[in-house]
Design an enzyme around this catalytic site. Structure first.
Site, PDB file in Angstrom:
ATOM      1  N   VAL A  66      15.057  -0.274  -4.848  1.00 39.17           N
ATOM      2  CA  VAL A  66      15.271  -1.913  -4.487  1.00 39.17           C
ATOM      3  C   VAL A  66      15.130  -2.546  -5.985  1.00 39.17           C
ATOM      4  CG1 VAL A  66      14.573  -1.840  -1.978  1.00 39.17           C
ATOM      5  CG2 VAL A  66      12.720  -2.188  -3.833  1.00 39.17           C
ATOM      6  N   ASN A  92      10.335  -5.601   2.135  1.00 40.36           N
ATOM      7  CA  ASN A  92       9.022  -5.293   2.397  1.00 40.36           C
ATOM      8  C   ASN A  92       8.550  -4.313   1.185  1.00 40.36           C
ATOM      9  OD1 ASN A  92       6.781  -4.683   4.340  1.00 40.36           O
ATOM     10  ND2 ASN A  92       7.852  -2.667   3.958  1.00 40.36           N
ATOM     11  N   TYR A 155       0.009  -6.785  -9.806  1.00 38.38           N
ATOM     12  CA  TYR A 155       0.224  -6.919  -8.275  1.00 38.38           C
ATOM     13  C   TYR A 155       0.081  -8.374  -7.696  1.00 38.38           C
ATOM     14  CZ  TYR A 155       0.151  -6.037  -3.094  1.00 38.38           C
ATOM     15  OH  TYR A 155       0.352  -6.236  -1.931  1.00 38.38           O
TER      16      TYR A 155
HETATM   17  P1  NAP Z   1       3.644   1.266   1.954  1.00 38.57           P
HETATM   18  O1  NAP Z   1       3.087   2.060   3.143  1.00 38.57           O
HETATM   19  O2  NAP Z   1       3.324   1.944   0.492  1.00 38.57           O
HETATM   20  O3  NAP Z   1       4.969   0.769   1.844  1.00 38.57           O
HETATM   21  C1  NAP Z   1       5.886   0.524   0.861  1.00 38.57           C
HETATM   22  C2  NAP Z   1       7.114   1.254   0.486  1.00 38.57           C
HETATM   23  O4  NAP Z   1       7.874   0.821  -0.340  1.00 38.57           O
HETATM   24  C3  NAP Z   1       6.653   2.609   0.468  1.00 38.57           C
HETATM   25  O5  NAP Z   1       7.276   3.486   1.332  1.00 38.57           O
HETATM   26  C4  NAP Z   1       7.191   2.875  -0.851  1.00 38.57           C
HETATM   27  O6  NAP Z   1       7.759   4.203  -1.233  1.00 38.57           O
HETATM   28  C5  NAP Z   1       8.207   1.901  -0.959  1.00 38.57           C
HETATM   29  N1  NAP Z   1       8.864   1.748  -2.247  1.00 38.57           N
HETATM   30  C6  NAP Z   1       8.144   1.785  -3.486  1.00 38.57           C
HETATM   31  N2  NAP Z   1       9.017   1.653  -4.540  1.00 38.57           N
HETATM   32  C7  NAP Z   1      10.134   1.561  -4.032  1.00 38.57           C
HETATM   33  C8  NAP Z   1      11.499   1.152  -4.735  1.00 38.57           C
HETATM   34  N3  NAP Z   1      11.659   1.130  -6.003  1.00 38.57           N
HETATM   35  N4  NAP Z   1      12.717   1.262  -3.764  1.00 38.57           N
HETATM   36  C9  NAP Z   1      12.434   1.480  -2.295  1.00 38.57           C
HETATM   37  N5  NAP Z   1      11.362   1.371  -2.004  1.00 38.57           N
HETATM   38  C10 NAP Z   1      10.103   1.570  -2.606  1.00 38.57           C
HETATM   39  O7  NAP Z   1       2.738  -0.045   1.916  1.00 38.57           O
HETATM   40  P2  NAP Z   1       2.617  -1.156   2.847  1.00 38.57           P
HETATM   41  O8  NAP Z   1       1.054  -1.348   3.014  1.00 38.57           O
HETATM   42  O9  NAP Z   1       3.344  -0.830   4.153  1.00 38.57           O
HETATM   43  O10 NAP Z   1       3.028  -2.532   2.540  1.00 38.57           O
HETATM   44  C11 NAP Z   1       4.311  -3.274   2.638  1.00 38.57           C
HETATM   45  C12 NAP Z   1       4.050  -4.338   1.961  1.00 38.57           C
HETATM   46  O11 NAP Z   1       3.398  -5.432   2.484  1.00 38.57           O
HETATM   47  C13 NAP Z   1       4.280  -4.339   0.417  1.00 38.57           C
HETATM   48  O12 NAP Z   1       5.230  -5.296  -0.079  1.00 38.57           O
HETATM   49  C14 NAP Z   1       2.969  -4.885   0.177  1.00 38.57           C
HETATM   50  O13 NAP Z   1       2.699  -5.047  -0.998  1.00 38.57           O
HETATM   51  C15 NAP Z   1       2.643  -5.728   1.369  1.00 38.57           C
HETATM   52  N6  NAP Z   1       1.395  -5.751   1.393  1.00 38.57           N
HETATM   53  C16 NAP Z   1       0.358  -4.840   2.128  1.00 38.57           C
HETATM   54  C17 NAP Z   1      -0.921  -4.806   2.204  1.00 38.57           C
HETATM   55  C18 NAP Z   1      -1.755  -3.918   3.038  1.00 38.57           C
HETATM   56  O14 NAP Z   1      -2.868  -4.223   2.858  1.00 38.57           O
HETATM   57  N7  NAP Z   1      -1.282  -2.680   3.162  1.00 38.57           N
HETATM   58  C19 NAP Z   1      -1.430  -6.216   1.996  1.00 38.57           C
HETATM   59  C20 NAP Z   1      -0.810  -7.073   1.240  1.00 38.57           C
HETATM   60  C21 NAP Z   1       0.396  -7.046   1.102  1.00 38.57           C
HETATM   61  P3  NAP Z   1       6.667   5.386  -1.892  1.00 38.57           P
HETATM   62  O15 NAP Z   1       5.427   5.529  -0.716  1.00 38.57           O
HETATM   63  O16 NAP Z   1       7.508   6.547  -2.107  1.00 38.57           O
HETATM   64  O17 NAP Z   1       6.096   4.670  -3.271  1.00 38.57           O
END
Ligand code: NAP
Length: 261
Positions: A66, A92, A155
């Site tokens: 992305v 996302n 971040y």
């Molecule tokens: P996650 O499971 O790690 O999901 C993020 C996904 O984005 C992963 O599958 C990751 O792939 C993918 N990704 C990373 N770099 C990418 C790229 N260049 N192109 C395409 N895909 C890519 O994390 P999540 O917790 O579900 O997070 C989802 C969103 O919510 C994120 O934006 C995160 O910052 C936000 N958020 C999460 C939390 C939390 O507590 N979990 C809190 C606040 C905000 P890889 O695994 O291969 O890197």
């Protein structure tokens, strides 16, 4: 609250992790009748997620970085070819390196900004181009956007920029019938937070008013609401889904009985 997204197409980035927020959002939209496309970097994980989601409805998966403008344009082209229109798009995908600001390399800094922030810009431009009958753009920020964040400053800065950028997009895309909104998750149990939770689950939980960590489904429900007709008058708006993470300054007082003196 139940929603009806029958006949709508929803795109979600970063949805390959089956415990992740993107996957949970995709599943919810499918359950509410939408057709869905998902993207992620890891082709194998992505096809595993696609296979699981097919149980719920029509889904396509595209392997996309992305942060790469050509890859992002290619994804939108494919989605238009496969589905005809994109009604809702959710930026996302994200990365969350745990490095103190002054210990970061330039490459690490650039990677965070490229994946977390530049991707939102690239996808917003594509939404403007293809959503010629209007639509909804939904961006992932974080509670970290509202606070300093020792150990993950890049971040937090990237998520603060997403917060601000979404508000500008709300104004700039309004003439095209596109709403731009976002979500601020708290501490949600996903692959991204696994290590942090493993190392200090008790402290993290005690600093949340509702005294539990969030689940991806908690976020998915709020995102479906933002995309729905029920939110038609909301743009530039963020929903915080954190169990009251920002409400507890002193955990000693959280859950202490009051009002009995
Ligand atoms: P996650 O499971 O790690 O999901 C993020 C996904 O984005 C992963 O599958 C990751 O792939 C993918 N990704 C990373 N770099 C990418 C790229 N260049 N192109 C395409 N895909 C890519 O994390 P999540 O917790 O579900 O997070 C989802 C969103 O919510 C994120 O934006 C995160 O910052 C936000 N958020 C999460 C939390 C939390 O507590 N979990 C809190 C606040 C905000 P890889 O695994 O291969 O890197």
């Amino acid at each position: 609250m139940a929603f009806d997204f029958t006949g709508k197409t929803i795109g979600i980035t970063g949805a390959a992790g089956i415990h992740g927020i993107g996957f949970a959002i995709a599943r919810k939209f499918l359950q509410y009748g939408a057709a869905v496309f998902i993207c992620d970097l890891d082709e194998k994980a992505l096809s595993g997620a696609e296979a699981l989601l097919q149980e719920y409805g029509t889904v396509k998966a595209y392997t996309v970085d992305v942060s790469n403008s050509q890859a992002v344009s290619g994804m939108f082209e494919k989605a238009i070819r496969d589905f005809g229109y994109i009604d809702v798009f959710i930026s996302n995908a994200g990365i969350y390196p745990q490095v103190m600001v002054c210990d970061m390399t330039e490459e690490q800094w650039d990677a965070v900004m490229a994946v977390n922030l530049k991707s939102v810009f690239l996808c917003a431009k594509e939404c403007r181009r293809v959503m010629d009958r209007g639509g909804v753009l939904i961006n992932a920020s974080s509670f970290a956007a509202l606070l300093g964040s020792a150990g993950s400053g890049a971040y937090a800065a990237s998520k603060a920029a997403v917060y601000n950028l979404t508000k500008t997009l709300a104004a700039e895309l309004a003439p095209y019938g596109i709403r731009a909104v976002g979500y601020l998750p708290g501490v949600i149990e996903t692959g991204m937070t696994k290590e942090v939770i493993e190392s200090r689950e008790k402290e993290l939980t005690e600093a949340i008013a509702l005294k539990r960590l969030g689940k991806s489904e908690d976020v998915a429900d709020a995102v479906c609401f933002l995309a729905s007709e029920q939110a038609a008058y909301m743009t530039g708006t963020f929903i915080e889904i954190s169990g009251g993470k920002l409400c507890v300054q002193n955990p000693d007082f959280a859950w202490k009985r009051c009002g009995t003196a």
